[in-house]
Design a protein around this motif. Sequence first.
Motif, PDB file in Angstrom:
ATOM      1  N   PRO A 144       0.963  -1.134   0.168  1.00 33.46           N
ATOM      2  CA  PRO A 144      -0.038  -0.043  -0.066  1.00 33.46           C
ATOM      3  C   PRO A 144       0.793   1.160   0.002  1.00 33.46           C
ATOM      4  CG  PRO A 144       0.116  -0.954   2.185  1.00 33.46           C
ATOM      5  CD  PRO A 144       1.070  -1.659   1.397  1.00 33.46           C
ATOM      6  N   ARG A 145       0.351   2.368  -0.397  1.00 34.68           N
ATOM      7  CA  ARG A 145       0.965   3.827  -0.252  1.00 34.68           C
ATOM      8  C   ARG A 145       0.723   4.067   1.352  1.00 34.68           C
ATOM      9  NH1 ARG A 145      -1.755   6.916  -4.939  1.00 34.68           N
ATOM     10  NH2 ARG A 145      -3.492   5.595  -4.038  1.00 34.68           N
ATOM     11  N   LEU A 146       1.530   5.099   1.816  1.00 33.24           N
ATOM     12  CA  LEU A 146       1.348   5.574   3.216  1.00 33.24           C
ATOM     13  C   LEU A 146      -0.242   6.109   3.483  1.00 33.24           C
ATOM     14  CD1 LEU A 146       3.147   5.916   5.500  1.00 33.24           C
ATOM     15  CD2 LEU A 146       3.215   8.176   4.687  1.00 33.24           C
ATOM     16  N   ASP A 147      -0.663   6.021   4.518  1.00 32.70           N
ATOM     17  CA  ASP A 147      -1.966   5.989   4.879  1.00 32.70           C
ATOM     18  C   ASP A 147      -3.138   5.599   4.061  1.00 32.70           C
ATOM     19  OD1 ASP A 147      -0.996   7.296   6.888  1.00 32.70           O
ATOM     20  OD2 ASP A 147      -0.978   9.501   5.963  1.00 32.70           O
ATOM     21  N   ASP A 148      -2.873   4.608   3.360  1.00 36.54           N
ATOM     22  CA  ASP A 148      -3.786   3.879   2.608  1.00 36.54           C
ATOM     23  C   ASP A 148      -4.734   2.915   3.658  1.00 36.54           C
ATOM     24  OD1 ASP A 148      -3.603   5.029   0.163  1.00 36.54           O
ATOM     25  OD2 ASP A 148      -2.800   2.970  -0.852  1.00 36.54           O
ATOM     26  N   THR A 149      -5.912   2.765   3.506  1.00 34.47           N
ATOM     27  CA  THR A 149      -6.774   2.019   4.375  1.00 34.47           C
ATOM     28  C   THR A 149      -6.549   0.558   3.743  1.00 34.47           C
ATOM     29  OG1 THR A 149      -8.054   3.594   4.905  1.00 34.47           O
ATOM     30  CG2 THR A 149      -8.776   1.582   5.181  1.00 34.47           C
ATOM     31  N   ILE A 150      -6.264  -0.550   4.314  1.00 33.52           N
ATOM     32  CA  ILE A 150      -6.155  -1.745   4.002  1.00 33.52           C
ATOM     33  C   ILE A 150      -7.257  -2.635   4.729  1.00 33.52           C
ATOM     34  CG2 ILE A 150      -4.588  -3.710   3.532  1.00 33.52           C
ATOM     35  CD1 ILE A 150      -2.213  -2.128   4.607  1.00 33.52           C
ATOM     36  N   THR A 151      -7.965  -3.541   3.862  1.00 31.33           N
ATOM     37  CA  THR A 151      -8.713  -4.539   4.370  1.00 31.33           C
ATOM     38  C   THR A 151      -8.402  -5.867   4.742  1.00 31.33           C
ATOM     39  OG1 THR A 151     -10.434  -3.046   3.103  1.00 31.33           O
ATOM     40  CG2 THR A 151     -11.190  -5.238   4.204  1.00 31.33           C
ATOM     41  N   VAL A 152      -8.336  -6.274   5.949  1.00 34.91           N
ATOM     42  CA  VAL A 152      -8.031  -7.658   6.319  1.00 34.91           C
ATOM     43  C   VAL A 152      -8.997  -8.563   6.731  1.00 34.91           C
ATOM     44  CG1 VAL A 152      -6.302  -8.659   8.011  1.00 34.91           C
ATOM     45  CG2 VAL A 152      -5.872  -6.551   7.363  1.00 34.91           C
ATOM     46  N   THR A 153      -9.019  -9.565   5.918  1.00 34.88           N
ATOM     47  CA  THR A 153     -10.204 -10.487   6.127  1.00 34.88           C
ATOM     48  C   THR A 153      -9.352 -11.566   6.931  1.00 34.88           C
ATOM     49  OG1 THR A 153     -11.021  -9.683   4.021  1.00 34.88           O
ATOM     50  CG2 THR A 153     -11.914 -11.730   5.058  1.00 34.88           C
ATOM     51  N   VAL A 154     -10.049 -12.174   7.743  1.00 35.79           N
ATOM     52  CA  VAL A 154      -9.416 -13.331   8.745  1.00 35.79           C
ATOM     53  C   VAL A 154     -10.674 -14.360   8.507  1.00 35.79           C
ATOM     54  CG1 VAL A 154      -8.451 -13.964  10.773  1.00 35.79           C
ATOM     55  CG2 VAL A 154      -8.327 -11.636  10.252  1.00 35.79           C
ATOM     56  N   THR A 155     -10.089 -15.394   8.194  1.00 37.13           N
ATOM     57  CA  THR A 155     -10.964 -16.660   8.055  1.00 37.13           C
ATOM     58  C   THR A 155     -10.361 -17.843   8.949  1.00 37.13           C
ATOM     59  OG1 THR A 155     -11.543 -16.238   5.835  1.00 37.13           O
ATOM     60  CG2 THR A 155     -11.987 -18.402   6.749  1.00 37.13           C
ATOM     61  N   VAL A 156     -11.328 -18.427   9.743  1.00 38.68           N
ATOM     62  CA  VAL A 156     -10.655 -19.187  10.776  1.00 38.68           C
ATOM     63  C   VAL A 156     -11.628 -20.517  10.644  1.00 38.68           C
ATOM     64  CG1 VAL A 156     -10.643 -19.881  13.164  1.00 38.68           C
ATOM     65  CG2 VAL A 156     -10.364 -17.623  12.609  1.00 38.68           C
ATOM     66  N   ARG A 157     -10.677 -21.725  10.368  1.00 42.06           N
ATOM     67  CA  ARG A 157     -11.688 -22.999  10.171  1.00 42.06           C
ATOM     68  C   ARG A 157     -11.368 -23.776  11.247  1.00 42.06           C
ATOM     69  NH1 ARG A 157     -12.948 -26.337   5.780  1.00 42.06           N
ATOM     70  NH2 ARG A 157     -12.096 -28.409   6.441  1.00 42.06           N
ATOM     71  N   ASN A 158     -12.378 -24.414  11.615  1.00 39.79           N
ATOM     72  CA  ASN A 158     -12.514 -25.361  12.588  1.00 39.79           C
ATOM     73  C   ASN A 158     -12.148 -26.809  11.953  1.00 39.79           C
ATOM     74  OD1 ASN A 158     -12.870 -27.058  14.715  1.00 39.79           O
ATOM     75  ND2 ASN A 158     -14.852 -26.431  15.011  1.00 39.79           N
ATOM     76  N   ASP A 159     -10.898 -27.346  12.327  1.00 42.18           N
ATOM     77  CA  ASP A 159     -10.678 -28.743  11.923  1.00 42.18           C
ATOM     78  C   ASP A 159     -11.051 -29.795  12.607  1.00 42.18           C
ATOM     79  OD1 ASP A 159      -9.628 -27.392   9.344  1.00 42.18           O
ATOM     80  OD2 ASP A 159      -7.818 -26.925  10.248  1.00 42.18           O
ATOM     81  N   GLY A 160     -11.320 -29.393  13.957  1.00 41.43           N
ATOM     82  CA  GLY A 160     -11.552 -30.282  14.984  1.00 41.43           C
ATOM     83  C   GLY A 160     -13.158 -30.426  15.282  1.00 41.43           C
ATOM     84  N   GLU A 161     -13.357 -30.761  16.607  1.00 39.36           N
ATOM     85  CA  GLU A 161     -14.699 -30.988  17.062  1.00 39.36           C
ATOM     86  C   GLU A 161     -15.562 -29.682  17.312  1.00 39.36           C
ATOM     87  OE1 GLU A 161     -13.014 -31.179  21.411  1.00 39.36           O
ATOM     88  OE2 GLU A 161     -13.641 -32.890  20.417  1.00 39.36           O
ATOM     89  N   PHE A 162     -16.761 -29.471  17.572  1.00 30.42           N
ATOM     90  CA  PHE A 162     -17.609 -28.455  17.660  1.00 30.42           C
ATOM     91  C   PHE A 162     -16.811 -27.567  18.874  1.00 30.42           C
ATOM     92  CE2 PHE A 162     -21.494 -26.904  20.068  1.00 30.42           C
ATOM     93  CZ  PHE A 162     -21.573 -25.743  19.296  1.00 30.42           C
ATOM     94  N   LEU A 163     -16.782 -26.274  18.684  1.00 31.72           N
ATOM     95  CA  LEU A 163     -16.556 -25.706  19.699  1.00 31.72           C
ATOM     96  C   LEU A 163     -17.645 -24.614  20.195  1.00 31.72           C
ATOM     97  CD1 LEU A 163     -12.890 -24.475  18.107  1.00 31.72           C
ATOM     98  CD2 LEU A 163     -13.503 -25.931  20.231  1.00 31.72           C
ATOM     99  N   PRO A 164     -18.220 -24.591  20.996  1.00 30.65           N
ATOM    100  CA  PRO A 164     -19.332 -23.866  21.347  1.00 30.65           C
ATOM    101  C   PRO A 164     -19.015 -22.311  21.844  1.00 30.65           C
ATOM    102  CG  PRO A 164     -19.013 -25.318  23.345  1.00 30.65           C
ATOM    103  CD  PRO A 164     -18.198 -25.484  22.261  1.00 30.65           C
ATOM    104  N   ASP A 165     -17.904 -22.296  22.129  1.00 32.53           N
ATOM    105  CA  ASP A 165     -17.495 -20.985  22.710  1.00 32.53           C
ATOM    106  C   ASP A 165     -15.986 -20.641  22.029  1.00 32.53           C
ATOM    107  OD1 ASP A 165     -17.351 -18.363  23.671  1.00 32.53           O
ATOM    108  OD2 ASP A 165     -18.174 -19.075  25.791  1.00 32.53           O
ATOM    109  N   LEU A 166     -16.024 -19.801  21.191  1.00 28.74           N
ATOM    110  CA  LEU A 166     -14.464 -19.334  20.604  1.00 28.74           C
ATOM    111  C   LEU A 166     -14.440 -18.076  20.450  1.00 28.74           C
ATOM    112  CD1 LEU A 166     -12.215 -20.917  19.237  1.00 28.74           C
ATOM    113  CD2 LEU A 166     -13.325 -20.643  17.158  1.00 28.74           C
ATOM    114  N   ARG A 167     -13.490 -17.334  21.039  1.00 26.80           N
ATOM    115  CA  ARG A 167     -13.072 -16.077  21.049  1.00 26.80           C
ATOM    116  C   ARG A 167     -11.632 -15.780  20.307  1.00 26.80           C
ATOM    117  NH1 ARG A 167     -15.106 -15.172  26.914  1.00 26.80           N
ATOM    118  NH2 ARG A 167     -17.035 -16.079  26.603  1.00 26.80           N
ATOM    119  N   ILE A 168     -11.566 -15.033  19.483  1.00 29.14           N
ATOM    120  CA  ILE A 168     -10.265 -14.675  18.641  1.00 29.14           C
ATOM    121  C   ILE A 168     -10.084 -13.533  18.464  1.00 29.14           C
ATOM    122  CG2 ILE A 168      -9.265 -15.159  16.427  1.00 29.14           C
ATOM    123  CD1 ILE A 168     -11.925 -17.167  15.756  1.00 29.14           C
ATOM    124  N   VAL A 169      -8.660 -13.206  18.909  1.00 31.17           N
ATOM    125  CA  VAL A 169      -8.130 -11.757  18.850  1.00 31.17           C
ATOM    126  C   VAL A 169      -7.044 -11.962  18.028  1.00 31.17           C
ATOM    127  CG1 VAL A 169      -7.068  -9.971  20.125  1.00 31.17           C
ATOM    128  CG2 VAL A 169      -8.663 -11.211  21.376  1.00 31.17           C
TER     129      VAL A 169
END
Lengths: 169, 420
Positions: free
Chosen positions: B66-91
């Motif tokens: 990017p150029r300086l001060d441009d706004t960049i969109t970050v898209t984060v995709t989390v995939r659950n490869d294991g069992e059901f997770l009833p309560d998941l918090r991601i930072v």
Amino acid sequence: MTADDFDDTPPRNSATAAVVVAAVATLAVVAIRPSLAVVAALGVVVLAAGAFRGNRALVTTGAGFVFVADLVAAFSGLGNAVFPALCGGAFAVAAWDIAEHGVGLGEHVGTDARTRHGETVHAALTLSVAVLAIGVGYAIYLLGVDDRPIAAIVALAVGALVLFGAFSD
Amino acid sequence: MIQQDTNRWVGISMATFLSVAVALVFTVPAALIIGVVGGAYAGWAHFDRAPDPDLSLSRTVSDDTPRLDDTITVTVTVRNDGEFLPDLRIVDGVPDAVEVVDGSPRLATALRSGKEATFTYEIEAVRGDHTFGDATVVARDAAGSVEVKSEVGDDASFRCVPTLTALPSFPLRAQSARRVGRLSTDESGAGVEFHATREYRTGDPLSRVDWKRFARTGDLATVEFREERAGTVAVVVDTRESAYVARPDDDSAVEYGVRAAGSVAATLLDTGDRVGLASYGPDMTWLAPSLGRDHRQRFRRTLATDDAFDPTPPDARFFSESTFQRILKRLPSDAQVVCCTPLCDDGIVRFLRRIDAHGHSVTVVSPDVTGAASTGDQLARARRRTRIRGLRQAGVRVVDWPIDEPLAATVARAERGWRA
């Protein structure tokens, strides 16, 4: 830089749901003894304050008020008041769980994050447990003979053992 | 992976025992039945298994250069490869120097096995190489009695190399060197500005004969021009920890220093001067003075991405004497120094005066990041003014740059002052 300032206010959905559930518990209390409505309603207000602002102590105090009001109502109520008393107790605990979960979400991900799905799943699970508890409790009551609820004592003994196991390890 | 009890259901035992106590003391069956509720929740909390999160994460950065001060969109995709997770918090692990301008880099959700959750946020591009850190993941069981903390990430990154914007001009100190350029000297020779006339000597080029004078008097005379030469300049940026001062909610003085260094270098490179780059800080970087397109690119890249000019303060210890020696050793003998520093302590003043004492004339470009809100701010401002006065008395030129003004305007004003 306002977007960078972390806002740990709990998500509104959880807080609202908790207040609604606590209000249902209050209705149950009122159904048994209308004079305890003030105590239970105070509990709901305190719980609401805690749930919307993100204060665990207030949430617990508010839910505690509702629960104790329910207990006192059951104590003074008649035999046919078991079902509302059971509902009052179960929904007071569920309201506390939903509100406390919301406070935890606020602390972990903040008010700006998307949390709806997580909140819905948790609220659904805790309400299922409440409904299950009501069902099992009422079944025990119906099976127990009038003023000698042997089955209830057995179930409680089992519950106490479970509790002991839960918090000793 | 760290597993811990949240202890949030401890209070349920109290509720249960309270009901049971009421039931037993006052023989109330209804209270006993309420105890069942407590038992049910306690059982739920106890028998729920601790989750075993198996997640994979991928990020999409809308623009990785990017150029300086441009706004960049970050898209984060989390995939659950294991069992059901009833309560998941991601930072998400947003790079330290980067600011989130819209959305939240956090998510709370429930995730079934094989499903994906996506969240999007926007960040503002800042100078340098930035790699995303691992996202912190907290998974709880349905009752929320146990939580498991782990980290997951990918190697997403972006690089922002700002263009160097030249100023209309940047005055250098007079000097004598042997390259043709724009610095006026007091030596006469080939140039643009008139210097003197002298008697014609055999071999002087015909174009420099003063023909008007020949027509008037019949004497042959040769016009001499002021000789102009290129300067050799080392731009030194103050990157010591103490230079990372900033006004509230603003970039640090180092950031302004880097910007000023880029502008000064671009201006001087445009006018054919040889420009080098150094950092005066724990991480000493040196780019020898040179010119040309390649050098300009190298300069730009070094200024943008070198660790020495990192937007976050350095951890390493700083040794002023050895850093001074290293810079002095590398400075070409005819080089002058342009130093970009907030002048927020006396150490930098000593450094500049020593450089000056070793025969390198010094110009300081000093972004003024002091405030006036508190007594402390005013004291810092007064002390900085004293330092500037001291430097000026010692023959060091100081461009005092109020950061809310374009550098070009400040330099133009300073230039008028120096000429007068």
